[in-house]
Every structure is written in C-alpha cells, then in structure tokens.
Design a protein around this motif. Structure first.
Motif, mmCIF file in Angstrom:
data_model
loop_
_atom_site.group_PDB
_atom_site.id
_atom_site.type_symbol
_atom_site.label_atom_id
_atom_site.label_comp_id
_atom_site.label_asym_id
_atom_site.label_seq_id
_atom_site.Cartn_x
_atom_site.Cartn_y
_atom_site.Cartn_z
ATOM 1 N N THR A 9 -7.492 4.617 -1.442
ATOM 2 C CA THR A 9 -8.138 3.637 -0.558
ATOM 3 C C THR A 9 -7.413 2.290 -0.526
ATOM 4 O OG1 THR A 9 -9.599 2.798 -2.307
ATOM 5 C CG2 THR A 9 -10.366 4.702 -1.039
ATOM 6 N N VAL A 10 -6.238 2.192 -1.139
ATOM 7 C CA VAL A 10 -5.591 0.877 -1.258
ATOM 8 C C VAL A 10 -5.261 0.275 0.104
ATOM 9 C CG1 VAL A 10 -4.664 1.284 -3.565
ATOM 10 C CG2 VAL A 10 -3.326 1.971 -1.551
ATOM 11 N N ALA A 11 -5.040 1.108 1.106
ATOM 12 C CA ALA A 11 -4.711 0.574 2.433
ATOM 13 C C ALA A 11 -5.884 -0.178 3.052
ATOM 14 C CB ALA A 11 -4.267 1.705 3.360
ATOM 15 N N ASP A 12 -7.094 0.004 2.511
ATOM 16 C CA ASP A 12 -8.273 -0.661 3.068
ATOM 17 C C ASP A 12 -8.478 -2.067 2.517
ATOM 18 O OD1 ASP A 12 -8.806 1.712 4.417
ATOM 19 O OD2 ASP A 12 -10.064 2.487 2.778
ATOM 20 N N PRO A 39 0.813 -1.226 0.000
ATOM 21 C CA PRO A 39 0.000 0.000 0.000
ATOM 22 C C PRO A 39 0.842 1.269 0.000
ATOM 23 C CG PRO A 39 -0.924 -1.603 1.519
ATOM 24 C CD PRO A 39 0.396 -2.150 1.084
ATOM 25 N N SER A 40 1.896 1.291 0.816
ATOM 26 C CA SER A 40 2.764 2.476 0.859
ATOM 27 C C SER A 40 3.459 2.698 -0.479
ATOM 28 C CB SER A 40 3.800 2.333 1.977
ATOM 29 O OG SER A 40 3.228 2.591 3.243
ATOM 30 N N SER A 54 -11.352 -13.162 0.011
ATOM 31 C CA SER A 54 -12.703 -12.786 -0.416
ATOM 32 C C SER A 54 -13.276 -11.631 0.389
ATOM 33 C CB SER A 54 -13.645 -13.988 -0.304
ATOM 34 O OG SER A 54 -13.764 -14.418 1.046
ATOM 35 N N CYS A 55 -12.638 -11.282 1.509
ATOM 36 C CA CYS A 55 -13.129 -10.191 2.343
ATOM 37 C C CYS A 55 -12.782 -8.820 1.772
ATOM 38 C CB CYS A 55 -12.562 -10.308 3.758
ATOM 39 S SG CYS A 55 -10.749 -10.199 3.828
ATOM 40 N N MET A 56 -11.972 -8.766 0.719
ATOM 41 C CA MET A 56 -11.551 -7.478 0.169
ATOM 42 C C MET A 56 -12.742 -6.679 -0.352
ATOM 43 S SD MET A 56 -8.027 -7.708 -1.967
ATOM 44 C CE MET A 56 -8.801 -8.699 -3.240
ATOM 45 N N TYR A 94 -7.015 -9.426 4.950
ATOM 46 C CA TYR A 94 -6.482 -10.774 5.136
ATOM 47 C C TYR A 94 -5.058 -10.758 5.694
ATOM 48 C CZ TYR A 94 -4.604 -9.065 0.800
ATOM 49 O OH TYR A 94 -4.012 -8.256 -0.127
ATOM 50 N N VAL A 95 -4.461 -9.576 5.807
ATOM 51 C CA VAL A 95 -3.052 -9.455 6.179
ATOM 52 C C VAL A 95 -2.809 -10.039 7.566
ATOM 53 C CG1 VAL A 95 -1.214 -7.826 6.754
ATOM 54 C CG2 VAL A 95 -2.590 -7.487 4.685
#
Length: 530
Positions: free
Chosen positions: A84-87, A42-43, A100-102, A91-92
């Motif tokens: 919003t990529v950090a969201d 994400p960073s 699938s939770c993404m 699953y991390v």
C-alpha cells in the motif's frame, strides 16, 4: 628538496565522530521527511521488498501508452502492508499540502498482495542491501528501518572516500571540494529508499580512491586499492547507466592525474588493469540489462521530439532546472532548497573552478576538468536524444550527480597539488570560510524541506504545533541536524600532527615520490614551506 610533513592517520575517535555525524545527517533526512517522499520511492520500496522475499523480476507489463506512467510496470507479490506504499503520497507535487494527509499503514503483514513497481528491471544489488528489514518487521516501522539501512550503506562509502582522500595529501582545499560534492540532494537521497543515493556515495568513494591510485603511480596504500575495488564493483551494479559512470570516472581521473603519458609508458598494467577491472565488475549489470532491459518506455508518446532541434532546444532550456535539482530540490521536486543555499553552492563551485583554472601548469588536469564539465552538460542530452520521441525528456539532475560530484573534487585536487604557491595559500584561506558556509547552507536546506512537510510551503516559518512531524518534532529535528553538521565538519577538519619525513621530488612527474614506508602505510602527506 621539498619538505613534506606526514600527518598520522585520523585517530579512531575522530573517524567515529565523522561516521556517526554523517550517519546522523542521513538518518535525520530519513526520519524528518515522510515515507515515500523521495522521487519514485514507492517503486523502489516495492522492488526492495520483492527482492528481499525472493522475487527478483516479477511479471513485466506492457509498454505505457501515456507519459504519466514512467515505464512498463512490473507486478510482484509482497506483504500486504508494504503493497500500500503508493497510497501514502497525498502531498506529492502539492507544495502547500503538508504531510498530515497521509493514511496509516495497514497492520496486515502475514498475507500477500499484488503491487506494481516501475523499477522492476533495475539490477537487484541495491534492493538486496536495503530490503531485508521487510522480512523481519511490518511496514511500520519497516520502511523507516529500510531508509536507515540505505543511509548507513551510503555513509560507509562516503567515509571510505574521505579516508582515500587522505592518501592524496588532502589539504583543507580538498576537504572543501569534498564538502561541496556532498550536496543536500545527495544527503536526502542517502536517507531514502532510492538506488540513486548508493550510486552517488559509491561514486564519491570511486572518485577519491582512483585519484589516489593514479597520483601515486601504483604505490598507493593498500587500503586505497581495497576502497577502489569495492566502490567500483558496487557503483557498476546499482543502475543501468552505472557501468558508464564507472568508466567515465576512471578515464577522467587518468587524464586529470597529469601523468597519462607516464602511466602509459611506465605503469601500463596499472592503467589497463583499471579499465579491465571496471569492465569485469560491470559485467553482471550489463548481462542483467541485456536479459531484462532497464526501463521499457512507451512508443511515440512524444512525437514532437522527432524534431531533433526542438528536443535539443528543450533540453538546453532544462539545464537550470537540472542544476537546481543537483544542489537540492527534495521530495518529488516540490521542495526546492532556499535561494541562499543555492547561492552558496554556486559560489563554492565557481571559486573552486576559477582557482583550478588559474593555477600554473596542470594542463592535463585543467583539460580533464573542462572535459568533465562538458560531459556533465552535454552527456545527458546525448543519452536522451535517441529515445526522446518514445520516453520524452525524462532526465533529472540527480541522475548526473555520480559524475558531477567529480567537478569540485577534481578542481580541489588541482588547486592543492604541489607547486601551487600563493594560489594554494589563498584557496586555503577561502576554504576556511566556505566550509562553514556550506554547513549553514546544508542546515537551511534541511529546514526548508522539513518545514514544507510540517506546515506546507506557505506555512509558518517556525511553530511548536506543526500539522505533521516525525517523533523528533519539526524544529528539534532542525536543531539536531545543525549539531550533526557542525560535528561532521569539525571532526573532518581535525588537528594536524606533523612528523619529520622528507619526500624528494619525482623528476618524471614534477610531483613527489613517496618512500616505501610511506607508500604502504595509511598515511597522508601535507606539503609545507621549505
């Protein structure tokens, strides 16, 4: 007089297959693993988008007050969908949680929003290379395209390194060393948004090309000099420590060539020029780090590491974890490769080292191999120790890969050098079995990671209905990856095409002196029996 046969250059079709197969492998890592599944991706994604939109630095925040924040965060303004990529990382660090939770990425690509990155201080080169798709398309599919661009750039450098290996009279043993150097972790990083991947691939090309330059005592083919120049220039400007890796590679290659005295006596401009070039191309990264710093850590967050004995003890205890990370622990170190993959790589490395150290002569090369091994083990400790109380013990195995990949390459070069006798023949036979075994281990590593994201680490071993998969599907992606690995290894081996050029021994080095027409042509030499 020793007979040598000259192998013609790999024809265009075969190079095309090698390049396409390697790019396919990188692309499959990019496609079959969910967005933001690479460490700190994400960073790096936010940084790449910001740089592509003209914001090289951003607003640097305060030093962190907790170990959970990796460094001073930089605030930038980027398109709202990329912000919003950090969201996406639900699953991390939860191995039994599939991807699938993404949530879906928003579609707002026209307005801008603030985002934070821990990579704000990193040199901008990598981000300029991979961030440009974000100026042309929304985050979905822009993130995937950025990953593919990253994989393509790394593919170029790896293939360039393989081309340079041909100039070192690359036998099957050297190809064995090259395949061992390209660990699953390396391929995973190539196919994600992470400057560490470019750092490793550029280092691969740098190792291969500088060895060819030193072994040829300044008479290497012209294309090898071009590969060396570009690979070192890029390597030195990827991350804050990259200039150090470039200097280490030149130093170890010079020592390991077995011609350090001759280089200093007869080719002093070559030796000094190599270090001067690396210093010159490192200047932009050094000036950038002096101006902006690299990673601003906290202060006194880990007071227990003011005790140097405790810090060193904990670093020693982390060595096995770092080794595993160099072979493969994908994701945010929550997807370790199967035990068989780790075992095959360990056997391959051990056999390469054992054969290299048992070889007659090559004292300088053996010394270089030992020095490099000590550096791989001890170097990270020396780098971490001064700031351990402020930053903690943050070193990860992937950080060491740019120099660690030199171990199998250097060992293979020592084994295949002229005069190896029966030991080289034995190593050639072992390589015939180890290269396919490494290919199988690669596929197992890919399967294990794809399964972890498809069904969770405790899910079924095979299913046609995964909870999450890319558009390729879970099992089809594994099958395609296996085909790509097989195509890469088969094309890399290729048929031999002997010629009839004889090379006389070089009395100054005990090696061979190539005639002018060989030294200036992109040809590779293969020793044969007299």
């Amino acid at each position: 007089m020793t007979r040598h046969s000259v192998r013609r250059p790999m024809d265009g079709l075969r190079w095309l297959v090698v390049s396409a197969a390697l790019f396919a492998m990188c692309s499959l890592w990019a496609i079959a693993t969910p967005a933001m599944s690479s460490p700190d991706e994400p960073s790096h994604a936010v940084k790449a988008v910001a740089v592509a939109h003209g914001e090289l630095v951003g607003d640097i925040g305060p030093r962190p007050t907790t170990w959970m924040i990796p460094g001073a965060m930089t605030t930038v303004e980027i398109p709202a969908d990329y912000a919003t990529v950090a969201d996406l990382g639900c699953y991390v660090a939860i191995p039994d949680q599939d991807a699938s939770c993404m949530p879906a990425l928003p579609s707002d690509h026209t307005s801008f929003a603030e985002a934070q990155t821990a990579a704000g201080h990193y040199p901008p080169l990598y981000y300029l290379l991979v961030g440009w798709p974000s100026t042309l398309m929304p985050a979905d599919p822009g993130i995937l395209v950025m990953r593919l661009v990253s994989g393509a750039v790394s593919t170029i450098f790896v293939v360039a390194g393989l081309i340079a290996l041909r100039a070192t009279r690359a036998s099957r043993v050297v190809r064995w060393g090259a395949v061992t150097a390209l660990t699953p972790m390396s391929l995973f990083l190539f196919g994600t948004i992470n400057p560490n991947g470019l750092e490793i691939s550029a280092a691969f090309a740098a190792w291969a090309s500088i060895w060819a330059v030193f072994r040829a005592r300044g008479q290497a083919p012209k294309h090898v000099y071009a590969i060396a120049a570009v690979s070192f220039a890029v390597l030195a400007n990827v991350r804050g420590l990259s200039p150090l890796w470039a200097i280490v590679i030149v130093a170890i290659a010079a020592l390991g060539s077995g011609q350090l005295g001759a280089l200093w006596r007869d080719r002093r401009p070559l030796l000094l020029g190599s270090f001067a070039f690396v210093a010159a191309v490192s200047l932009p990264a050094i000036l950038w780090s002096l101006r902006y710093g690299t990673l601003l850590t906290g202060e006194g967050i880990w007071p227990q590491y003011q005790d140097r004995v405790l810090a060193v003890t904990d670093m020693v205890l982390s060595l096995s974890r770092q080794y595993e990370q160099m072979i493969g622990n994908q994701g945010w170190f929550d997807s370790p490769v199967p035990l068989l993959t780790l075992l095959v790589w360990t056997i391959s490395l051990g056999m390469l080292a054992a054969h290299a150290l048992q070889r007659r002569g090559q004292v300088s090369g053996k010394l270089a191999l030992c020095v490099l091994f000590v550096g791989v083990v001890v170097g990270p400790m020396l780098i971490q120790l001064p700031g351990a109380a402020d930053a903690g013990l943050v070193w990860q195995g992937r950080y060491t890969l740019p120099i660690a990949i030199g171990l199998p390459l250097l060992a293979a070069w020592l084994i295949s050098a002229p005069g190896g006798g029966e030991g080289t023949s034995v190593a050639e036979r072992i390589a015939r079995g180890m290269i396919p075994a490494l290919g199988v281990a690669h596929v197992l590593a890919f399967y294990g990671t794809a399964r972890r994201y498809a069904v969770g680490i405790d899910g079924p071993y095979a299913t046609t209905d995964p909870a999450w998969s890319s558009n390729l599907g879970f099992m089809p992606a594994v099958v395609i990856y296996g085909v790509a690995v097989a195509a890469f290894l088969i094309a890399l081996s290729g048929p031999r095409r002997p010629g009839a050029v004889e090379i006389t021994p070089d009395p100054a080095t005990g090696g061979t002196a190539a005639p002018a027409e060989v030294a200036t042509a992109p040809q590779a030499l293969e020793p044969t029996r007299s």
